[in-house]
Scaffold this active site. Structure first.
Site, PDB file in Angstrom:
ATOM      1  N   GLU A 111       0.863  -1.181   0.000  1.00  0.00           N
ATOM      2  CA  GLU A 111       0.000   0.000   0.000  1.00  0.00           C
ATOM      3  C   GLU A 111       0.901   1.233   0.000  1.00  0.00           C
ATOM      4  O   GLU A 111       1.941   1.248   0.660  1.00  0.00           O
ATOM      5  CB  GLU A 111      -0.903   0.068   1.240  1.00  0.00           C
ATOM      6  N   TYR A 123       6.873   2.486  -8.210  1.00  0.00           N
ATOM      7  CA  TYR A 123       6.430   1.083  -8.248  1.00  0.00           C
ATOM      8  C   TYR A 123       5.888   0.720  -9.627  1.00  0.00           C
ATOM      9  O   TYR A 123       6.141  -0.382 -10.132  1.00  0.00           O
ATOM     10  CB  TYR A 123       5.365   0.837  -7.172  1.00  0.00           C
TER      11      TYR A 123
HETATM   12  C1  LIG Z   1      10.374   5.868  -3.439  1.00  0.00           C
HETATM   13  C2  LIG Z   1      11.827   5.704  -2.989  1.00  0.00           C
HETATM   14  C3  LIG Z   1      11.942   4.512  -2.036  1.00  0.00           C
HETATM   15  C4  LIG Z   1      12.717   5.451  -4.207  1.00  0.00           C
HETATM   16  O1  LIG Z   1      14.057   5.259  -3.752  1.00  0.00           O
HETATM   17  P1  LIG Z   1      15.307   5.698  -4.658  1.00  0.00           P
HETATM   18  O2  LIG Z   1      16.529   5.138  -4.054  1.00  0.00           O
HETATM   19  O3  LIG Z   1      15.284   7.165  -4.892  1.00  0.00           O
HETATM   20  O4  LIG Z   1      14.940   4.927  -6.002  1.00  0.00           O
HETATM   21  P2  LIG Z   1      15.914   4.641  -7.228  1.00  0.00           P
HETATM   22  O5  LIG Z   1      17.077   5.571  -7.231  1.00  0.00           O
HETATM   23  O6  LIG Z   1      16.188   3.187  -7.261  1.00  0.00           O
HETATM   24  O7  LIG Z   1      14.942   4.995  -8.431  1.00  0.00           O
HETATM   25  C5  LIG Z   1      14.262   6.243  -8.450  1.00  0.00           C
HETATM   26  C6  LIG Z   1      14.382   6.834  -9.816  1.00  0.00           C
HETATM   27  O8  LIG Z   1      15.700   7.333  -9.989  1.00  0.00           O
HETATM   28  C7  LIG Z   1      16.251   6.824 -11.180  1.00  0.00           C
HETATM   29  N1  LIG Z   1      17.673   6.695 -10.981  1.00  0.00           N
HETATM   30  C8  LIG Z   1      18.329   5.712 -10.327  1.00  0.00           C
HETATM   31  N2  LIG Z   1      19.654   5.954 -10.348  1.00  0.00           N
HETATM   32  C9  LIG Z   1      19.810   7.144 -10.999  1.00  0.00           C
HETATM   33  C10 LIG Z   1      20.912   7.950 -11.303  1.00  0.00           C
HETATM   34  N3  LIG Z   1      22.152   7.580 -10.980  1.00  0.00           N
HETATM   35  N4  LIG Z   1      20.693   9.120 -11.944  1.00  0.00           N
HETATM   36  C11 LIG Z   1      19.452   9.518 -12.286  1.00  0.00           C
HETATM   37  N5  LIG Z   1      18.347   8.792 -12.018  1.00  0.00           N
HETATM   38  C12 LIG Z   1      18.538   7.632 -11.380  1.00  0.00           C
HETATM   39  C13 LIG Z   1      15.571   5.515 -11.366  1.00  0.00           C
HETATM   40  O9  LIG Z   1      15.603   5.067 -12.722  1.00  0.00           O
HETATM   41  C14 LIG Z   1      14.165   5.826 -10.909  1.00  0.00           C
HETATM   42  O10 LIG Z   1      13.419   6.475 -11.916  1.00  0.00           O
HETATM   43  P3  LIG Z   1      12.094   5.791 -12.493  1.00  0.00           P
HETATM   44  O11 LIG Z   1      11.250   5.346 -11.334  1.00  0.00           O
HETATM   45  O12 LIG Z   1      11.478   6.889 -13.286  1.00  0.00           O
HETATM   46  O13 LIG Z   1      12.573   4.623 -13.300  1.00  0.00           O
HETATM   47  C15 LIG Z   1      12.359   7.001  -2.304  1.00  0.00           C
HETATM   48  O14 LIG Z   1      12.084   8.089  -3.156  1.00  0.00           O
HETATM   49  C16 LIG Z   1      11.779   7.275  -0.947  1.00  0.00           C
HETATM   50  O15 LIG Z   1      12.250   6.760   0.052  1.00  0.00           O
HETATM   51  N6  LIG Z   1      10.746   8.115  -0.857  1.00  0.00           N
HETATM   52  C17 LIG Z   1      10.160   8.505   0.415  1.00  0.00           C
HETATM   53  C18 LIG Z   1       9.499   7.354   1.102  1.00  0.00           C
HETATM   54  C19 LIG Z   1       8.490   6.672   0.215  1.00  0.00           C
HETATM   55  O16 LIG Z   1       7.721   7.324  -0.468  1.00  0.00           O
HETATM   56  N7  LIG Z   1       8.517   5.316   0.238  1.00  0.00           N
HETATM   57  C20 LIG Z   1       7.633   4.519  -0.604  1.00  0.00           C
HETATM   58  C21 LIG Z   1       6.335   4.247   0.060  1.00  0.00           C
HETATM   59  S1  LIG Z   1       6.516   3.203   1.486  1.00  0.00           S
END
Ligand SMILES: CC(C)(COP(=O)(O)OP(=O)(O)OC[C@H]1O[C@@H](n2cnc3c(N)ncnc32)[C@H](O)[C@@H]1OP(=O)(O)O)[C@@H](O)C(=O)NCCC(=O)NCCS
Length: 184
Positions: A111, A123
């Site tokens: 969720e 996601y």
């Molecule tokens: C959602 C969350 C977990 C994603 O974590 P993250 O480590 O930033 O995710 P990633 O880096 O693996 O991927 C995020 C995006 O960055 C991109 N990305 C990854 N490495 C990258 C880089 N070196 N340069 C540019 N973009 C990059 C990915 O392709 C992805 O883009 P896409 O989804 O459009 O494909 C994070 O934003 C977060 O903690 N948010 C707050 C809490 C939250 O909302 N949690 C989820 C609900 S419980």
């Protein structure tokens, strides 16, 4: 900021830090439900997997999944702001998905807050589909969007991880560990 990120099972001593990250990154504006005590229970629970992504001694991100007989529930996934968009979130998720497949559980369910479009997009981009809306799921204040991914679907397993880089070098070395933990 250390360049190398190590992903693996979290430590019992991490409970306080993970709970504070949940409050700061996931539960903003809601009552704090992922308290240190609740995270400690998951760390000790035989059917839960708590992962951390560490930059040296600092926790950069973490994830919690609970494994049922047929469905694995992704409880929490968070990456600290300064470490976001470096591939850590998708590596944590990929490790959990590999663990689920190894444990013989193919359906992942989660969720997410309806007012968190970037997480919903994150996601969706990893093969998760919206499976419904749960009105006032969060403390009666905010709806949840339920998302699921069936790992048996070849379409849904097409996620391609970026090549490990200096920025995020965690490996999917958890298979042996998960086989021990979830031996049926
Ligand atoms: C959602 C969350 C977990 C994603 O974590 P993250 O480590 O930033 O995710 P990633 O880096 O693996 O991927 C995020 C995006 O960055 C991109 N990305 C990854 N490495 C990258 C880089 N070196 N340069 C540019 N973009 C990059 C990915 O392709 C992805 O883009 P896409 O989804 O459009 O494909 C994070 O934003 C977060 O903690 N948010 C707050 C809490 C939250 O909302 N949690 C989820 C609900 S419980």
């Amino acid at each position: 900021m250390p360049a190398k990120i190590e992903i693996g099972p979290a430590r019992a001593a991490d409970a306080q830090v993970l709970a504070e990250m949940s409050r700061r990154l996931v539960e903003v504006g809601l009552p704090w439900s992922w308290t240190p005590a609740r995270i400690t229970r998951h760390l000790a629970h035989a059917e839960s997997l708590v992962l951390s992504a560490r930059a040296g001694e600092q926790v950069a991100g973490f994830a919690i999944m609970h494994f049922g007989e047929e469905v694995a529930h992704l409880n929490l996934l968070a990456v600290d702001t300064q470490y976001q968009r470096r591939g850590i979130g998708q590596r944590l998720l990929a490790w959990l998905e590999e663990s689920a497949v190894t444990a013989g559980v193919f359906l992942i369910c989660l969720e997410v807050r309806s007012r968190n479009p970037s997480a919903i997009r994150f996601y969706r981009n990893r093969g998760y589909q919206e499976a419904g809306r749960l009105p006032r799921y969060y403390s009666g204040r905010e709806d949840a969007i339920r998302m699921t991914r069936d790992l048996r679907h070849p379409e849904s397993r097409r996620t391609v991880l970026p090549a490990p880089s200096a920025a995020a070098s965690g490996t999917l070395a958890g298979a042996d560990w998960i086989l021990t933990k979830f031996k049926r």
